[in-house]
Design a protein around this motif. Structure first.
Motif, PDB file in Angstrom:
ATOM      1  N   ASP A 198      30.280 -12.844 -17.829  1.00  0.00           N
ATOM      2  CA  ASP A 198      29.140 -13.560 -17.855  1.00  0.00           C
ATOM      3  C   ASP A 198      28.017 -13.615 -15.998  1.00  0.00           C
ATOM      4  O   ASP A 198      28.433 -13.843 -15.749  1.00  0.00           O
ATOM      5  CB  ASP A 198      30.184 -15.301 -17.835  1.00  0.00           C
ATOM      6  N   CYS A 244      25.205 -16.723 -14.974  1.00  0.00           N
ATOM      7  CA  CYS A 244      26.688 -17.611 -15.332  1.00  0.00           C
ATOM      8  C   CYS A 244      26.246 -18.618 -15.629  1.00  0.00           C
ATOM      9  O   CYS A 244      26.741 -19.891 -15.908  1.00  0.00           O
ATOM     10  CB  CYS A 244      27.842 -18.410 -15.465  1.00  0.00           C
ATOM     11  N   GLN A 282      37.119 -17.590 -21.015  1.00  0.00           N
ATOM     12  CA  GLN A 282      38.498 -18.121 -20.275  1.00  0.00           C
ATOM     13  C   GLN A 282      39.227 -18.346 -21.065  1.00  0.00           C
ATOM     14  O   GLN A 282      40.997 -18.251 -21.487  1.00  0.00           O
ATOM     15  CB  GLN A 282      38.197 -18.839 -18.705  1.00  0.00           C
ATOM     16  N   VAL A 317      37.421 -12.842 -17.409  1.00  0.00           N
ATOM     17  CA  VAL A 317      35.946 -13.295 -16.654  1.00  0.00           C
ATOM     18  C   VAL A 317      35.692 -13.357 -15.331  1.00  0.00           C
ATOM     19  O   VAL A 317      35.719 -13.898 -14.814  1.00  0.00           O
ATOM     20  CB  VAL A 317      35.618 -14.937 -17.736  1.00  0.00           C
ATOM     21  N   THR A 318      34.651 -12.315 -15.525  1.00  0.00           N
ATOM     22  CA  THR A 318      33.925 -12.206 -14.534  1.00  0.00           C
ATOM     23  C   THR A 318      32.121 -13.084 -13.898  1.00  0.00           C
ATOM     24  O   THR A 318      31.673 -12.858 -14.896  1.00  0.00           O
ATOM     25  CB  THR A 318      33.368 -10.899 -13.700  1.00  0.00           C
ATOM     26  N   ALA A 319      32.365 -14.245 -13.549  1.00  0.00           N
ATOM     27  CA  ALA A 319      31.356 -14.598 -13.831  1.00  0.00           C
ATOM     28  C   ALA A 319      30.343 -14.728 -12.531  1.00  0.00           C
ATOM     29  O   ALA A 319      30.712 -14.734 -11.282  1.00  0.00           O
ATOM     30  CB  ALA A 319      31.577 -16.083 -13.838  1.00  0.00           C
ATOM     31  N   GLN A 338      37.712  -7.554 -20.846  1.00  0.00           N
ATOM     32  CA  GLN A 338      37.255  -7.495 -19.406  1.00  0.00           C
ATOM     33  C   GLN A 338      35.172  -8.511 -19.681  1.00  0.00           C
ATOM     34  O   GLN A 338      35.289  -7.420 -20.217  1.00  0.00           O
ATOM     35  CB  GLN A 338      37.190  -6.480 -18.282  1.00  0.00           C
ATOM     36  N   ALA A 345      38.094 -18.002 -13.546  1.00  0.00           N
ATOM     37  CA  ALA A 345      37.532 -16.872 -13.603  1.00  0.00           C
ATOM     38  C   ALA A 345      36.723 -16.241 -12.584  1.00  0.00           C
ATOM     39  O   ALA A 345      37.461 -17.181 -11.240  1.00  0.00           O
ATOM     40  CB  ALA A 345      35.717 -17.508 -14.368  1.00  0.00           C
ATOM     41  N   THR A 346      37.125 -14.953 -12.414  1.00  0.00           N
ATOM     42  CA  THR A 346      36.488 -14.544 -11.002  1.00  0.00           C
ATOM     43  C   THR A 346      34.945 -14.237 -10.916  1.00  0.00           C
ATOM     44  O   THR A 346      33.777 -14.411 -11.653  1.00  0.00           O
ATOM     45  CB  THR A 346      36.690 -12.832 -10.785  1.00  0.00           C
ATOM     46  N   SER A 363      31.586 -19.051 -19.515  1.00  0.00           N
ATOM     47  CA  SER A 363      32.641 -18.518 -18.178  1.00  0.00           C
ATOM     48  C   SER A 363      34.136 -19.099 -18.675  1.00  0.00           C
ATOM     49  O   SER A 363      35.680 -18.361 -19.390  1.00  0.00           O
ATOM     50  CB  SER A 363      32.425 -19.074 -17.240  1.00  0.00           C
ATOM     51  N   ARG A 364      33.522 -20.447 -18.866  1.00  0.00           N
ATOM     52  CA  ARG A 364      35.189 -21.569 -19.504  1.00  0.00           C
ATOM     53  C   ARG A 364      35.443 -21.259 -20.778  1.00  0.00           C
ATOM     54  O   ARG A 364      37.033 -21.180 -21.314  1.00  0.00           O
ATOM     55  CB  ARG A 364      34.874 -23.015 -19.681  1.00  0.00           C
TER      56      ARG A 364
END
Length: 188
Positions: free
Chosen positions: A27, A30, A40, A46-48, A24, A64-65, A36-37
């Motif tokens: 970013d 972000c 992932q 990823v949580t952005a 987990q 990403a979330t 993030s890209r």
């Protein structure tokens, strides 16, 4: 003003292997999601987070979330109580939230941080001291953490003065630690 860079930072690329597949990762700030890209695509969850809704629309496509939040707003920190195996921060600095940012890294987790440092004001923006790390500042912020790597100085293409750190928070490992790649000198 520099052109928008869509490639991930070489620092983030270099140290991403410190995170286990599926880890987990946050970013933080972000922007348009270049990290993030990348994260992932490496098999990380990823949580952005960013305050710019338009930028977050670009990030959603990578899976990403996304969380829209103003990280500098007064009041409770928008991510309070959450922790991640890794936290990635580039080109962002808001000193009043250092403790909250460090708390986002789970025990044994990794902080990958890179932003502009004092001296950069001679090269361009940002130029205000509020947005430039002071010499050795990331080392002081990460006191008591295992510093895996630290760099400070001039990078080229475009020219910029930065400070960057890869550090592990004390505690049981939440992710695996891959062997370090031997340096070219050690391999010969």
């Amino acid at each position: 003003m520099h052109a928008l860079n869509t490639s991930p930072s070489d620092w983030i690329v270099r140290w991403t292997p410190l995170l286990a597949p599926g880890a987990q990762v946050l970013d933080l700030a972000c922007g348009s999601g270049r990290h993030s890209r990348w994260l992932q695509a490496q098999g990380l969850a990823v949580t952005a987070v960013d305050r710019d809704v338009q930028a977050l629309h670009q990030v959603t496509a990578c899976g990403a979330t996304v969380v829209q939040a103003d990280l500098e707003a007064e009041g409770p920190y928008p991510l309070a109580g959450r922790q991640f195996d890794g936290v990635v921060v580039t080109h962002y600095l808001w000193r009043p939230r250092w403790p909250a940012l460090l708390d986002l890294v789970a025990p044994g987790g990794v902080l990958l941080y890179e932003t502009f440092a004092a001296g950069h004001e001679r090269l361009g923006r940002p130029s205000r001291p509020d947005f430039l790390l002071q010499p050795g500042e990331l080392l002081r912020v990460c006191t008591g953490w295992q510093v895996i790597a630290f760099e400070e100085g001039l990078l080229q293409g475009p020219d910029r003065i930065v400070q960057r750190i890869a550090a592990r928070r004390p505690g049981p490992l939440t992710a695996f630690t891959p062997p370090l790649r031997p340096s070219p000198a050690a391999a010969g």
